[in-house]
Design a protein around this motif. Structure first.
Motif, mmCIF file in Angstrom:
data_model
loop_
_atom_site.group_PDB
_atom_site.id
_atom_site.type_symbol
_atom_site.label_atom_id
_atom_site.label_comp_id
_atom_site.label_asym_id
_atom_site.label_seq_id
_atom_site.Cartn_x
_atom_site.Cartn_y
_atom_site.Cartn_z
ATOM 1 N N GLY A 4 0.821 -1.213 0.000
ATOM 2 C CA GLY A 4 0.000 0.000 0.000
ATOM 3 C C GLY A 4 0.847 1.252 0.000
ATOM 4 O O GLY A 4 0.568 2.218 -0.724
ATOM 5 N N PHE A 5 1.934 1.220 0.804
ATOM 6 C CA PHE A 5 2.842 2.367 0.854
ATOM 7 C C PHE A 5 3.521 2.567 -0.496
ATOM 8 O O PHE A 5 3.665 3.690 -0.977
ATOM 9 C CB PHE A 5 3.885 2.149 1.952
ATOM 10 C CG PHE A 5 4.905 3.255 2.051
ATOM 11 C CD1 PHE A 5 4.585 4.466 2.649
ATOM 12 C CD2 PHE A 5 6.179 3.103 1.517
ATOM 13 C CE1 PHE A 5 5.511 5.492 2.729
ATOM 14 C CE2 PHE A 5 7.111 4.116 1.590
ATOM 15 C CZ PHE A 5 6.775 5.315 2.210
ATOM 16 N N THR A 6 3.940 1.452 -1.117
ATOM 17 C CA THR A 6 4.589 1.529 -2.432
ATOM 18 C C THR A 6 3.641 2.115 -3.470
ATOM 19 O O THR A 6 4.034 2.941 -4.300
ATOM 20 C CB THR A 6 5.038 0.125 -2.880
ATOM 21 O OG1 THR A 6 5.835 -0.456 -1.860
ATOM 22 C CG2 THR A 6 5.829 0.188 -4.172
ATOM 23 N N ASP A 7 2.370 1.696 -3.428
ATOM 24 C CA ASP A 7 1.367 2.223 -4.367
ATOM 25 C C ASP A 7 1.235 3.735 -4.245
ATOM 26 O O ASP A 7 1.228 4.458 -5.244
ATOM 27 C CB ASP A 7 0.007 1.565 -4.110
ATOM 28 C CG ASP A 7 0.014 0.080 -4.440
ATOM 29 O OD1 ASP A 7 0.945 -0.357 -5.150
ATOM 30 O OD2 ASP A 7 -0.892 -0.626 -3.970
ATOM 31 N N ILE A 8 1.120 4.202 -2.990
ATOM 32 C CA ILE A 8 0.976 5.646 -2.752
ATOM 33 C C ILE A 8 2.216 6.392 -3.220
ATOM 34 O O ILE A 8 2.135 7.475 -3.820
ATOM 35 C CB ILE A 8 0.728 5.924 -1.252
ATOM 36 C CG1 ILE A 8 -0.649 5.403 -0.835
ATOM 37 C CG2 ILE A 8 0.840 7.405 -0.936
ATOM 38 C CD1 ILE A 8 -1.809 6.167 -1.436
ATOM 39 N N ALA A 36 -2.659 10.953 -14.314
ATOM 40 C CA ALA A 36 -2.004 10.118 -13.298
ATOM 41 C C ALA A 36 -2.925 8.985 -12.875
ATOM 42 O O ALA A 36 -2.486 7.837 -12.695
ATOM 43 C CB ALA A 36 -1.611 10.969 -12.090
ATOM 44 N N GLY A 37 -4.223 9.306 -12.710
ATOM 45 C CA GLY A 37 -5.192 8.274 -12.346
ATOM 46 C C GLY A 37 -5.331 7.220 -13.428
ATOM 47 O O GLY A 37 -5.424 6.021 -13.134
ATOM 48 N N ILE A 38 -5.332 7.663 -14.688
ATOM 49 C CA ILE A 38 -5.449 6.717 -15.809
ATOM 50 C C ILE A 38 -4.243 5.771 -15.827
ATOM 51 O O ILE A 38 -4.385 4.560 -16.000
ATOM 52 C CB ILE A 38 -5.562 7.478 -17.148
ATOM 53 C CG1 ILE A 38 -6.887 8.251 -17.205
ATOM 54 C CG2 ILE A 38 -5.451 6.530 -18.333
ATOM 55 C CD1 ILE A 38 -6.974 9.252 -18.342
ATOM 56 N N ILE A 39 -3.037 6.349 -15.631
ATOM 57 C CA ILE A 39 -1.811 5.531 -15.649
ATOM 58 C C ILE A 39 -1.789 4.551 -14.478
ATOM 59 O O ILE A 39 -1.446 3.375 -14.628
ATOM 60 C CB ILE A 39 -0.560 6.441 -15.626
ATOM 61 C CG1 ILE A 39 -0.465 7.243 -16.938
ATOM 62 C CG2 ILE A 39 0.712 5.622 -15.410
ATOM 63 C CD1 ILE A 39 0.587 8.325 -16.930
ATOM 64 N N MET A 45 -1.062 0.506 -15.495
ATOM 65 C CA MET A 45 -0.056 -0.032 -14.581
ATOM 66 C C MET A 45 -0.653 -0.916 -13.490
ATOM 67 O O MET A 45 0.026 -1.777 -12.944
ATOM 68 C CB MET A 45 0.733 1.123 -13.930
ATOM 69 C CG MET A 45 1.430 2.039 -14.913
ATOM 70 S SD MET A 45 2.573 1.190 -16.018
ATOM 71 C CE MET A 45 3.797 0.593 -14.874
ATOM 72 N N GLY A 46 -1.915 -0.662 -13.142
ATOM 73 C CA GLY A 46 -2.570 -1.484 -12.131
ATOM 74 C C GLY A 46 -2.019 -1.314 -10.729
ATOM 75 O O GLY A 46 -2.120 -2.225 -9.898
ATOM 76 N N TRP A 47 -1.402 -0.141 -10.448
ATOM 77 C CA TRP A 47 -0.877 0.105 -9.093
ATOM 78 C C TRP A 47 -2.013 0.127 -8.075
ATOM 79 O O TRP A 47 -1.881 -0.356 -6.968
ATOM 80 C CB TRP A 47 -0.118 1.435 -9.043
ATOM 81 C CG TRP A 47 1.129 1.450 -9.849
ATOM 82 C CD1 TRP A 47 1.898 0.370 -10.186
ATOM 83 C CD2 TRP A 47 1.757 2.582 -10.447
ATOM 84 N NE1 TRP A 47 2.958 0.754 -10.958
ATOM 85 C CE2 TRP A 47 2.912 2.119 -11.128
ATOM 86 C CE3 TRP A 47 1.479 3.941 -10.488
ATOM 87 C CZ2 TRP A 47 3.763 2.951 -11.817
ATOM 88 C CZ3 TRP A 47 2.330 4.788 -11.169
ATOM 89 C CH2 TRP A 47 3.456 4.291 -11.830
ATOM 90 N N ILE A 48 -3.113 0.761 -8.483
ATOM 91 C CA ILE A 48 -4.269 0.850 -7.587
ATOM 92 C C ILE A 48 -5.367 -0.023 -8.182
ATOM 93 O O ILE A 48 -6.051 0.374 -9.128
ATOM 94 C CB ILE A 48 -4.764 2.310 -7.443
ATOM 95 C CG1 ILE A 48 -3.595 3.261 -7.154
ATOM 96 C CG2 ILE A 48 -5.836 2.410 -6.373
ATOM 97 C CD1 ILE A 48 -2.923 3.067 -5.821
ATOM 98 N N GLU A 53 -10.967 2.311 -2.554
ATOM 99 C CA GLU A 53 -10.220 2.367 -1.301
ATOM 100 C C GLU A 53 -9.896 3.814 -0.918
ATOM 101 O O GLU A 53 -9.740 4.135 0.254
ATOM 102 C CB GLU A 53 -8.914 1.578 -1.427
ATOM 103 C CG GLU A 53 -9.107 0.072 -1.561
ATOM 104 C CD GLU A 53 -7.780 -0.646 -1.732
ATOM 105 O OE1 GLU A 53 -6.733 0.020 -1.586
ATOM 106 O OE2 GLU A 53 -7.782 -1.856 -1.993
ATOM 107 N N TYR A 54 -9.751 4.652 -1.913
ATOM 108 C CA TYR A 54 -9.356 6.043 -1.671
ATOM 109 C C TYR A 54 -10.535 7.003 -1.791
ATOM 110 O O TYR A 54 -10.353 8.216 -1.731
ATOM 111 C CB TYR A 54 -8.263 6.454 -2.677
ATOM 112 C CG TYR A 54 -7.035 5.580 -2.609
ATOM 113 C CD1 TYR A 54 -6.000 5.862 -1.721
ATOM 114 C CD2 TYR A 54 -6.921 4.455 -3.415
ATOM 115 C CE1 TYR A 54 -4.880 5.048 -1.647
ATOM 116 C CE2 TYR A 54 -5.813 3.631 -3.343
ATOM 117 C CZ TYR A 54 -4.793 3.933 -2.455
ATOM 118 O OH TYR A 54 -3.691 3.127 -2.378
ATOM 119 N N HIS A 55 -11.734 6.431 -1.966
ATOM 120 C CA HIS A 55 -12.892 7.277 -2.251
ATOM 121 C C HIS A 55 -13.197 8.241 -1.114
ATOM 122 O O HIS A 55 -13.454 9.431 -1.351
ATOM 123 C CB HIS A 55 -14.119 6.405 -2.542
ATOM 124 C CG HIS A 55 -15.337 7.208 -2.884
ATOM 125 N ND1 HIS A 55 -15.473 7.868 -4.084
ATOM 126 C CD2 HIS A 55 -16.457 7.489 -2.164
ATOM 127 C CE1 HIS A 55 -16.627 8.513 -4.102
ATOM 128 N NE2 HIS A 55 -17.242 8.293 -2.957
#
Length: 653
Positions: A4-8, A36-39, A45-48, A53-55
């Motif tokens: 989660g930290f890496t994703d952020i 950035a959200g699209i990427i 990339m599928g990071w998120i 979760e961030y809503h």
């Protein structure tokens, strides 16, 4: 490392890079966050993997945005602009919402989804448009004021839209109108409670906090008020954003308004960035690519509809057609609140992912085009109304073989003031201005003003600029002034040309282009203040006038350069032209210690030494044989990059 930290971390890194890149090409930061959200989203990339979760955190950005909007919401301003706000603004929102909803029904076959699409497309981008208006100096123009009035009503209209969407999603057996009535009753109760708290409780709370002079406490209290107000409306089944808006409106009339706004801005901008990132994550790229032709078509179609509706409404209100077309053109895009409504509707499953992705695509395209459209607004409007405005322009007084000793280019406030003083002294003048309305008003008032663009050589020849003895360029548009200077000097090498400038950033360029004297507004204001201060301090008037005359004759030589601060505009485009002052202290082992100025050759770095302080002594005029010593404090003057290089050279060689 925690995933989660890496994703952020990755998300922040890509956001920083994209915001920097987008701002370099003068595109809004909102587009960078969306990209950035699209990427980072599941399609690339599928990071998120799960944007939901961030809503909640992202929703806080909307809460703080509405709180800021409430702070800026001024009832007196609304009353003063009521004609444009409630006439033009209300008409645009109602007609556009209805028209877009009716058209949308044919595609989504569901009146609820169609209504939300209509609301979404009817809104324009307050954040992007107002920022671009400010940067292009059109905020105070008539079309700029009309645009702001429409945006103001749109921002207010967002509040009931945010109330209606959850009601539309309700599965209750109660009818829609009963639900709206019940919501109105609850909303009225909440408003009364919050207004009472705002009037009788919050001023005392913030007064006590202000007495402690603790910034952290003030920020915490501001955040708490916004979130508690949002929480109260949420408890009553209404939008959190509505409560935040009411809280901001309560505090908007207080003396703490500006401090509150400054405190909340960093949190708002970061959380809003996160919100737009989550919006970008919701974009289905497959749908986006498959429907790219529809997206472009909707952007153009919505833009044309808004343009025509604003033009017709403004025309009915008696506004000039140039301003009406200009205002309509500026409002063509879908706004950031459109993303909010689309996201809210998607969370309540009022329409599908495909529709949401198409709307996000429409918003992205519109916002990307907005800076270009606003900057070129005048050219676009001229092209639209060219056939109909020619007869009016023919009625304007054009210069035809006119002579005068003094020529004033630009008949704004400064040009008119110059003209009055010349008239009082019996000096004949002739003025040119390219604002048709101003020329008509001035001619009706008996002034000798002609319509024309001063950069055109045929206009300059018509007023015999080649024979004029004195020419004044009175408009504060430095780049245009340089072009006009070059055009005049091609015709007349001998005239004295006095140029008004905003500051001394382009003073050298103007002198090289042929100006006899450049009068920077900022430096002249400083000289006027200095003259008043010296006069009141008992300095003889003759000495004051001598000092002022010396400053002007030396082209403000001693006044160039200033100490930068946190509020200094560090725009990369201006940075190379600014002149800063910077003090460099020479420690024991500094390279420059024991060396004469002629040996250092600071002129090669485009630097000047204004003074050298040695203990209690200060040497104002230092020359080539002046030797620097340990603990000297050298005051450098030059461009930011030159100063950085100079400091490094003095210390390290």
């Amino acid at each position: 490392m925690n995933s989660g930290f890496t994703d952020i971390l990755l998300l922040l890194a890509i956001a920083v890079v994209l915001v920097w890149a987008f701002r370099k090409v003068k595109l809004p930061a909102i587009l960078a966050y969306l990209t950035a959200g699209i990427i980072a989203g599941p399609d690339i990339m599928g990071w998120i993997a799960d944007p939901d979760e961030y809503h909640f955190v992202a929703e806080l950005g909307i809460v703080l945005l509405l709180f800021s909007l409430g702070l800026e919401f001024s009832l007196p301003k609304m009353i003063a602009m009521r004609g444009q706000v409630f006439g033009l603004g209300a008409g645009q929102v109602v007609i556009c919402t209805t028209l877009f909803a009716v058209l949308a029904v044919y595609f989504v076959e569901d009146w609820v989804s169609a209504f939300i699409i209509g609301c979404t497309l009817a809104l324009s981008s307050t954040a992007v448009v107002i920022k671009q208006l400010g940067e292009s100096s059109q905020l105070t123009s008539k079309k700029g004021q009309m645009t702001v009035a429409v945006l103001l009503f749109q921002d207010v209209a967002v509040v009931p839209m945010l109330i209606v969407i959850p009601l539309l999603a309700s599965s209750s057996d109660i009818s829609m109108w009963e639900s709206l009535g019940y919501a109105l009753l609850k909303g009225t109760g909440v408003v009364l409670v919050l207004m009472a708290i705002g009037k009788w409780v919050l001023p005392h709370v913030f007064r006590e906090i202000a007495k402690l002079r603790t910034d952290e406490l003030f920020v915490l209290a501001t955040l708490l008020v916004a979130l508690v107000a949002g929480g109260m409306t949420h408890l009553f089944g209404l939008s959190m954003a509505l409560g935040a808006f009411l809280a901001g409106m309560m505090l908007g009339e207080s003396k703490y308004k500006h401090q509150l706004e400054a405190d909340i801005r960093p949190f708002r901008d970061i959380l809003m960035g996160l919100f737009f990132i989550t919006v970008g994550m919701q974009l289905d790229l497959d749908v986006f690519v498959a429907n790219i032709h529809w997206i472009i078509g909707i952007v153009l179609g919505v833009g044309v509809v808004k343009l025509v509706i604003v033009r017709v409404l403004a025309g009915l209100m008696g506004e000039r057609k140039e301003d009406a077309w200009g205002s309509g053109l500026m409002l063509f895009q879908m706004g950031e609140f459109g993303f909010v409504l689309a996201s809210l509707a998607l969370s309540f499953k009022l329409f599908d992912q495909t529709t949401a992705s198409i709307l996000v695509g429409v918003g992205v395209f519109g916002m990307a085009l907005t800076p270009l459209v606003i900057q070129r607004c005048k050219s676009f409007v001229s092209y639209i109304i060219r056939p109909t405005t020619q007869p009016e322009e023919d009625n304007l007084p054009y210069p035809t073989d006119e002579h005068s000793r003094v020529l004033i280019l630009g008949f704004g406030r400064v040009g008119q003031t110059i003209a009055r003083f010349l008239t009082n002294e019996g000096i004949d003048y002739l003025a040119i201005d390219h604002d048709a309305k101003r020329v008509q008003e001035a001619v009706a008032g008996g002034q000798k003003v002609f319509f024309g663009n001063a950069i055109r050589r045929d206009i300059l020849r018509a007023v015999h600029a080649d024979e004029a003895e004195l020419i004044i360029i009175s408009f504060a548009d430095d780049e245009r002034a340089i072009d006009v200077l070059k055009a005049i000097r091609n015709l007349n090498e001998h005239a004295e040309i006095i140029v008004r400038s905003r500051d001394d950033v382009r003073l050298k360029a103007m002198m090289e282009a042929g100006a006899t004297q450049v009068v920077p507004d900022t430096l002249e204001a400083s000289l006027m203040l200095v003259s008043q201060i010296l006069s009141r301090s008992g300095v003889p008037i003759r000495k004051i006038l001598s000092r002022l005359d010396h400053a002007r004759r030396s082209h403000y030589g001693d006044m160039h350069g200033f100490y930068p601060g946190e509020t200094t505009d560090m725009d990369p485009e201006k940075l190379d032209r600014l002149q800063f002052l910077h003090a460099v202290s020479l420690p024991k082992n500094a390279f420059a210690c024991g060396k004469k100025l002629i040996e250092l050759g600071l002129e090669d770095l485009n630097l000047q030494i204004k003074s050298v302080r040695r203990g209690e002594q200060e040497f104002i005029e230092v020359h080539g044989d002046f030797e620097l010593m340990t603990d000297d404090i050298v005051l450098l003057s030059g461009g930011p990059r030159a100063i950085e290089a100079g400091e490094s050279y003095l210390l390290n060689g």
